[in-house]
Design a protein around this motif. Structure first.
Motif, PDB file in Angstrom:
ATOM      1  N   UNK A 118       5.777  -5.628  30.411  1.00  0.00           N
ATOM      2  CA  UNK A 118       6.334  -5.634  29.071  1.00  0.00           C
ATOM      3  C   UNK A 118       5.291  -4.948  28.186  1.00  0.00           C
ATOM      4  N   UNK A 119       5.727  -3.925  27.468  1.00  0.00           N
ATOM      5  CA  UNK A 119       4.764  -3.053  26.781  1.00  0.00           C
ATOM      6  C   UNK A 119       5.175  -2.785  25.336  1.00  0.00           C
ATOM      7  N   UNK A 120       4.281  -3.031  24.401  1.00  0.00           N
ATOM      8  CA  UNK A 120       4.522  -2.644  23.009  1.00  0.00           C
ATOM      9  C   UNK A 120       4.102  -1.192  22.828  1.00  0.00           C
ATOM     10  N   UNK A 155       9.813  -0.413  32.998  1.00  0.00           N
ATOM     11  CA  UNK A 155       9.070  -1.327  32.128  1.00  0.00           C
ATOM     12  C   UNK A 155       9.955  -1.731  30.955  1.00  0.00           C
ATOM     13  N   UNK A 156       9.661  -2.909  30.436  1.00  0.00           N
ATOM     14  CA  UNK A 156      10.400  -3.351  29.259  1.00  0.00           C
ATOM     15  C   UNK A 156       9.570  -2.968  28.032  1.00  0.00           C
ATOM     16  N   UNK A 157      10.113  -2.065  27.217  1.00  0.00           N
ATOM     17  CA  UNK A 157       9.340  -1.570  26.090  1.00  0.00           C
ATOM     18  C   UNK A 157       9.791  -2.244  24.797  1.00  0.00           C
ATOM     19  N   UNK A 158       8.826  -2.736  24.038  1.00  0.00           N
ATOM     20  CA  UNK A 158       9.114  -3.283  22.715  1.00  0.00           C
ATOM     21  C   UNK A 158       8.611  -2.270  21.696  1.00  0.00           C
ATOM     22  N   UNK A 159       9.538  -1.586  21.054  1.00  0.00           N
ATOM     23  CA  UNK A 159       9.138  -0.567  20.073  1.00  0.00           C
ATOM     24  C   UNK A 159       8.760  -1.264  18.771  1.00  0.00           C
ATOM     25  N   UNK A 160       7.635  -0.847  18.206  1.00  0.00           N
ATOM     26  CA  UNK A 160       7.192  -1.448  16.960  1.00  0.00           C
ATOM     27  C   UNK A 160       6.911  -0.343  15.941  1.00  0.00           C
ATOM     28  N   UNK A 161       7.723  -0.317  14.902  1.00  0.00           N
ATOM     29  CA  UNK A 161       7.513   0.656  13.841  1.00  0.00           C
ATOM     30  C   UNK A 161       6.735  -0.068  12.735  1.00  0.00           C
ATOM     31  N   UNK A 162       5.411   0.070  12.823  1.00  0.00           N
ATOM     32  CA  UNK A 162       4.491  -0.680  11.961  1.00  0.00           C
ATOM     33  C   UNK A 162       4.367   0.056  10.623  1.00  0.00           C
ATOM     34  N   UNK A 163       5.476   0.104   9.893  1.00  0.00           N
ATOM     35  CA  UNK A 163       5.488   0.903   8.659  1.00  0.00           C
ATOM     36  C   UNK A 163       4.590   0.286   7.587  1.00  0.00           C
ATOM     37  N   UNK A 164       4.045   1.167   6.738  1.00  0.00           N
ATOM     38  CA  UNK A 164       3.243   0.696   5.612  1.00  0.00           C
ATOM     39  C   UNK A 164       4.182   0.339   4.472  1.00  0.00           C
ATOM     40  N   UNK A 330       3.015 -13.923  20.757  1.00  0.00           N
ATOM     41  CA  UNK A 330       4.445 -14.171  20.584  1.00  0.00           C
ATOM     42  C   UNK A 330       5.282 -13.262  21.477  1.00  0.00           C
ATOM     43  N   UNK A 331       4.981 -11.977  21.421  1.00  0.00           N
ATOM     44  CA  UNK A 331       5.756 -11.049  22.255  1.00  0.00           C
ATOM     45  C   UNK A 331       5.322 -11.152  23.704  1.00  0.00           C
ATOM     46  N   UNK A 332       4.114 -11.672  23.927  1.00  0.00           N
ATOM     47  CA  UNK A 332       3.635 -11.965  25.269  1.00  0.00           C
ATOM     48  C   UNK A 332       3.665 -10.738  26.182  1.00  0.00           C
TER      49      UNK A 332
END
Ligand code: ARG
Length: 579
Positions: A118-120, A155-164, A330-332
């Motif tokens: 599992x990958x961010x 792989x299980x991808x967790x996309x994170x759009x870490x916007x400002x 949390x996302x582990x």
């Protein structure tokens, strides 16, 4: 794994174990496709490193490995060359069988990883309230390719759009929103850049506005409801702009993937508290800082990561610490990938060092920082509009499609308007993405329309053209695809070279999942397209000497087209049946 590379590696490992004992079998044999096919198809250089470890002559080590090597059906007896290279030439029969298997495999050898993770992937992540500009292009495109590669391997991808989406600039923007009427109901902000600049002009020139803006920041941070509602509207307006770009670019990011800086607000005090509890916090000029180990500045002094300003305000780093903790706990996840420009190298490295020291990231979590250089204009300076302004992404994409249309119209004038529009969009967007992805990401690259839209060379149009050309072979042959039951035979050198190239898909994709360097996929595509070109020139397909050869070659053509489509797909680039 069934690809030639893995099989060879396994047999070398067995030979090492046989010749020198099990304990040496761990040595990574490092097998590579041969640069010079005269020496064979693959080359292994394990004898050099093993020789060193054993204190033996590497050539003798290579001979010993070769003596134990089970060639059985795979290859001819390997040859030792130079200081101890082992050269391997596969048999025709093995290659034909491997190609046959590949052709029958919907995934073309891109097999799911043995232990899916599992990958961010943290990418794109623009600062909101400004229109996306060319600086956001690279993170968005490179991140998208990485996501696709990891997903292709199961792989299980967790996309994170870490916007400002948080910070003091929102005070002035909200005030300007109220004054300009943009705060009302359904009103949209047509041009975010102009909006931002107008707010900034007033902030600098108008003392009353300036004061109101500052108070607004206080209300925002204090959680005032009306202010939060206005902030929310502003964020949505920005996200709407970003979404237009994402849609047109064809990247996978969705609104669900938004996880902006603001989402971590509530977690920030605890970050400071826990750093304190771990005795990591120090005071410096009233600010709270951490000195992570191993970071020494130019003045030979340890470098601080500031986590809280003297006025109590939190910083970019504090939010990143909260985010990495969330991802680990949390996302582990098993792995976290950051995609930002190279100027953030030190920030991310220091932040992660602090996170590790504080135990905010589980030890087993792998972190990668995917950095990239700048986009330059043809004058080798940062890419700007002719007037010297920032290039808006939306304008850039439109421009590319227009230029692509002109080229396609000249080459294939008989397309209908609708076909033309589709081709122009696919070629135009593909060209921009490919130009970015094909250069070594750590280097700056020069944005050149002429180069990226060229129909020759390592470009998207060339690959798309190669694809369409293969498809046209089937149209000319009057068949939909390769005949059922077609059997691959590999005899001509150009057939061999093509098959060897096809067999490299799996290993190439796997290595990119590890090194996160998508330009290797472009290099692969270029080699494949060239191998196909040579094959096509020297091995007649429709006019093959006999039916069986024709069927075999049709199958190789089809497999090549599928390979081009698959790998372009991993880069987020579409293909066309005609262009
Ligand atoms: N918003 C930042 C910028 O525009 C990029 C954020 C990257 N992600 C992160 N977790 N720091 O520079």
């Amino acid at each position: 794994m069934t690809d030639a590379l893995s099989i060879i590696a396994a047999r070398i490992t067995d030979a090492i174990a046989g010749a020198f004992g099990e304990q040496w079998a761990e040595t990574d044999p490092i097998v590579r496709p041969s640069q010079n096919p005269k020496f064979g198809d693959y080359q292994a250089n394990v004898a050099m490193s093993l020789g060193k470890k054993l204190g033996q002559n590497p050539r003798a080590v290579a001979e010993a490995i070769v003596a134990r090597f089970e060639t059985d059906g795979l290859c001819e007896k390997p040859e030792v060359a130079g200081p101890g290279f082992i050269n391997i030439k596969l048999t025709h029969a093995f290659l034909a069988e491997a190609a046959q298997k590949l052709a029958g495999d919907p995934k073309l050898g891109v097999e799911p990883a043995e232990t899916p993770q599992s990958i961010v992937v943290d990418y794109s992540s623009p600062n909101l309230a400004k229109e996306m500009h060319v600086g956001h292009l690279r993170s968005t495109i490179i991140g998208d390719a990485i996501v696709r590669v990891l997903e292709a391997l199961g792989h299980e991808v967790v996309r994170q759009n870490h916007v400002g989406d948080w910070g003091t600039q929102f005070g002035m923007l909200i005030e300007h929103m109220i004054d300009s009427g943009a705060a009302e109901g359904e009103t949209h902000i047509a041009d975010l850049n102009e909006f931002y600049q107008a707010a900034k002009r007033r902030f600098d020139a108008d003392a009353g506005f300036n004061e109101r803006s500052r108070q607004r920041v206080v209300s925002l941070q204090g959680g005032d409801e009306q202010t939060l509602a206005l902030w929310d509207k502003l964020v949505h307006e920005s996200v709407r702009h970003a979404d237009e770009v994402y849609t047109r670019l064809g990247v996978l990011l969705q609104d669900d993937d938004l996880q902006g800086e603001s989402t971590y607000n509530d977690a920030l005090p605890k970050v400071i508290e826990d750093l304190d509890a771990k005795n990591l916090l120090e005071e410096s000029d009233g600010a709270k800082v951490v000195f992570p180990q191993g970071f020494i500045g130019k003045d030979d002094e340890p470098m601080p990561l500031i986590v809280q300003k003297s006025d109590g305000g939190y910083l970019y780093a504090t939010t990143d610490l909260a985010a990495v903790r969330y991802r680990s706990d949390e996302l582990d996840v098993d792995r976290i990938v950051y995609v930002t420009d190279a100027r953030q190298k030190q920030h991310i490295a220091m932040m992660l060092a602090v996170a590790r020291a504080a135990g905010f990231v589980r030890e087993s979590v792998r972190t990668d920082h995917v950095t990239f250089g700048m986009v330059l204009g043809e004058d080798n300076k940062p890419f700007k509009t002719r007037a010297g302004g920032t290039v808006k992404l939306m304008d850039l994409l439109g421009d590319s499609a227009r230029r692509a249309a002109a080229i396609v119209r000249e080459k294939t004038p008989d397309l209908t308007d609708a076909q033309m529009a589709e081709v122009a969009e696919v070629v135009g967007i593909g060209a921009i993405k490919y130009a970015d992805l094909s250069s070594d990401r750590n280097k700056d690259y020069v944005f050149s329309w002429q180069r990226m839209l060229a129909l020759e060379g390592n470009t998207a149009p060339y690959m798309q053209y190669a694809y369409a050309r293969v498809r046209s072979i089937f149209r000319k042959a009057g068949v939909d695809g390769p005949p059922a039951g077609a059997a691959v035979t590999v005899t001509e050198p150009a057939e061999r070279a093509l098959v060897l190239q096809l067999l490299q898909i799996g290993p190439t994709v796997r290595s990119v999942a590890d090194n996160l360097e998508p330009h290797h996929l472009c290099g692969y595509l270029y080699d494949l397209a060239k191998a196909f070109s040579r094959f096509f020139e020297s091995c007649p397909v429709i006019k093959a000497p006999d039916g069986a050869t024709r069927d075999s070659r049709l199958l190789l053509c089809d497999t090549t087209a599928r390979a081009l489509e698959l790998v372009l797909g991993l880069l987020g680039i579409k293909v066309l049946q005609r262009m």
